[in-house]
Design a protein around this motif. Structure first.
Motif, PDB file in Angstrom:
ATOM      1  N   ILE A  77     -59.888  29.249 -50.488  1.00  0.00           N
ATOM      2  CA  ILE A  77     -58.895  29.033 -49.346  1.00  0.00           C
ATOM      3  C   ILE A  77     -57.893  28.048 -49.485  1.00  0.00           C
ATOM      4  O   ILE A  77     -56.924  27.897 -48.588  1.00  0.00           O
ATOM      5  N   GLN A  78     -57.773  27.354 -50.590  1.00  0.00           N
ATOM      6  CA  GLN A  78     -56.632  26.653 -50.915  1.00  0.00           C
ATOM      7  C   GLN A  78     -55.300  27.183 -50.861  1.00  0.00           C
ATOM      8  O   GLN A  78     -54.461  26.767 -50.406  1.00  0.00           O
ATOM      9  N   PHE A  79     -55.270  28.612 -50.973  1.00  0.00           N
ATOM     10  CA  PHE A  79     -54.239  29.363 -51.232  1.00  0.00           C
ATOM     11  C   PHE A  79     -53.720  30.068 -49.753  1.00  0.00           C
ATOM     12  O   PHE A  79     -52.937  30.779 -49.575  1.00  0.00           O
ATOM     13  N   ILE A  80     -54.799  29.715 -48.599  1.00  0.00           N
ATOM     14  CA  ILE A  80     -54.161  30.411 -47.191  1.00  0.00           C
ATOM     15  C   ILE A  80     -53.363  29.567 -46.731  1.00  0.00           C
ATOM     16  O   ILE A  80     -53.467  28.235 -46.466  1.00  0.00           O
ATOM     17  N   PRO A  81     -52.012  29.796 -46.470  1.00  0.00           N
ATOM     18  CA  PRO A  81     -51.143  29.168 -45.556  1.00  0.00           C
ATOM     19  C   PRO A  81     -51.667  28.440 -44.452  1.00  0.00           C
ATOM     20  O   PRO A  81     -52.283  29.065 -43.649  1.00  0.00           O
ATOM     21  N   GLU A  82     -51.125  27.475 -43.993  1.00  0.00           N
ATOM     22  CA  GLU A  82     -51.708  26.740 -42.808  1.00  0.00           C
ATOM     23  C   GLU A  82     -51.431  27.535 -41.621  1.00  0.00           C
ATOM     24  O   GLU A  82     -52.343  27.314 -40.648  1.00  0.00           O
ATOM     25  N   SER A  83     -50.431  28.230 -41.395  1.00  0.00           N
ATOM     26  CA  SER A  83     -50.275  28.893 -40.122  1.00  0.00           C
ATOM     27  C   SER A  83     -51.587  30.047 -40.275  1.00  0.00           C
ATOM     28  O   SER A  83     -51.939  30.107 -39.113  1.00  0.00           O
ATOM     29  N   GLU A  84     -51.741  30.611 -41.112  1.00  0.00           N
ATOM     30  CA  GLU A  84     -53.144  31.821 -41.227  1.00  0.00           C
ATOM     31  C   GLU A  84     -54.282  31.000 -40.733  1.00  0.00           C
ATOM     32  O   GLU A  84     -55.100  31.505 -40.204  1.00  0.00           O
ATOM     33  N   ASN A  85     -54.591  30.027 -41.663  1.00  0.00           N
ATOM     34  CA  ASN A  85     -55.607  29.159 -41.431  1.00  0.00           C
ATOM     35  C   ASN A  85     -55.875  28.587 -40.019  1.00  0.00           C
ATOM     36  O   ASN A  85     -56.901  29.168 -39.371  1.00  0.00           O
ATOM     37  N   THR A  86     -54.857  28.352 -39.278  1.00  0.00           N
ATOM     38  CA  THR A  86     -55.060  28.056 -37.851  1.00  0.00           C
ATOM     39  C   THR A  86     -55.107  29.111 -37.129  1.00  0.00           C
ATOM     40  O   THR A  86     -56.346  29.334 -36.179  1.00  0.00           O
ATOM     41  N   LEU A 131     -65.991  28.668 -41.079  1.00  0.00           N
ATOM     42  CA  LEU A 131     -66.190  27.194 -41.272  1.00  0.00           C
ATOM     43  C   LEU A 131     -65.618  26.271 -42.517  1.00  0.00           C
ATOM     44  O   LEU A 131     -65.441  25.296 -42.267  1.00  0.00           O
ATOM     45  N   LEU A 132     -65.662  27.143 -43.409  1.00  0.00           N
ATOM     46  CA  LEU A 132     -64.787  26.341 -44.618  1.00  0.00           C
ATOM     47  C   LEU A 132     -63.343  26.147 -44.287  1.00  0.00           C
ATOM     48  O   LEU A 132     -62.981  25.038 -44.681  1.00  0.00           O
ATOM     49  N   LEU A 133     -62.728  26.971 -43.577  1.00  0.00           N
ATOM     50  CA  LEU A 133     -61.433  26.674 -43.366  1.00  0.00           C
ATOM     51  C   LEU A 133     -61.291  25.359 -42.301  1.00  0.00           C
ATOM     52  O   LEU A 133     -60.504  24.972 -42.210  1.00  0.00           O
TER      53      LEU A 133
END
Length: 295
Positions: free
Chosen positions: A208-217, A290-292
């Motif tokens: 999950i460290q490699f997921i950009p913040e925009s996609e995370n949100t 939930l991890l995100l």
């Protein structure tokens, strides 16, 4: 940051050279990342030394490799050269990575605690004052490590977090170690929920460290609406249900509630989100969400 300010202030009076760790003329303190930072005493006044000790905690040198096995493993795992030194002779090994919440006074006692709990202990290597790895063919289950973690907390007044690696051939030792270390570092911020990880449990934290913040949100907001987030009892219940591998009875017991009450909250969550966490694929997706959120 404090460390950057100290570098500007003291400059040449500072050292981070590992060969200076045991020098008595160096004042070793601990920076914000629990890393050692040294100050040559002869270049500091007594008042400056006292102020630094008020600003930063004292750092205690950790054990360096002494036995042939420890030295071989240290070079085998951490050398930069592509040509390895003589490899240890085990046909297969497993790494048990560990991390302490703070430094300890007696590393010898800590090592003996491992020996008493795991008589098959082969080699322990410290990477810094808080982290290290045990190298052995250890076959104990994670449940047995749970008692050990509790014992360390009682005896040393520190929290111990472990990642139990997978058994690999000696040829795979170095890439396996590097991979597990990366996953362990990613999982460590989540130790408030879990202190013992198997390798496969830590991998999602790494990914999950490699997921950009925009996609995370975006992913989070599709599921975790304000209405869901404000229902703290529901969120706690869903998290516990997933943590206990979708075992309703086990999750209800951990929450100190009747299983029917937990079932009601789960059904309510399914109704509101359309995610049927009683099915594996849906539960896996929700675990990821939930991890995100934790990140």
């Amino acid at each position: 940051m404090i460390t950057e300010s100290l570098k500007r202030q003291f400059g040449s009076a500072m050292t981070t050279n590992p060969t200076d760790y045991h020098r008595l003329d160096v004042l070793w303190l601990q920076d914000e990342q629990s890393k050692p930072i040294g100050f040559y005493k002869e270049q500091l006044s007594q008042r400056e030394q006292q102020l630094l000790m008020l600003l930063l905690p004292v750092w205690k040198p950790y054990p360096v490799p002494e036995t042939v096995s420890e030295k071989q493993w240290k070079e085998w795992l951490f050398q930069d050269s592509a040509q390895p030194v003589a490899a240890p002779t085990q046909e297969a090994v497993r790494f048990v990575h560990f991390s302490l919440s703070e430094s300890i006074d007696t590393y010898t006692d800590f090592h003996e605690a491992w020996q008493n709990q795991l008589p098959g202990l082969h080699t322990m290597i410290w990477t810094d004052a808080l982290n290290g790895v045990v190298i052995d063919r250890i076959d104990d289950e994670t449940s047995e490590f749970s008692h050990f973690v509790q014992a360390i907390a009682t005896d040393f007044y520190v929290d111990l977090t472990l990642l139990i690696g997978s058994t690999r051939s000696i040829e795979q030792a170095r890439p396996t170690f590097t991979w597990e270390q990366a996953c362990f570092r990613a999982a460590l911020p989540h130790v408030n929920k879990q202190h013992i990880f198997k390798e496969h449990e830590a991998i999602p934290y790494y990914l999950i460290q490699f997921i950009p913040e925009s996609e995370n949100t975006y992913i989070q907001t599709q599921v975790l609406t304000e209405e869901i987030l404000q229902d703290s009892d529901m969120m706690k219940s869903i998290s516990s249900y997933l943590h206990h591998s979708m075992n309703l009875s086990s999750a209800a017991k951990s929450l100190h509630m009747h299983r029917n009450s937990l079932q009601y909250r789960i059904d309510k969550f399914i109704e509101k989100t359309g995610i049927d966490i009683k099915q594996f694929q849906h539960a896996a997706y929700m675990h990821f969400v939930l991890l995100l959120q934790d990140r």
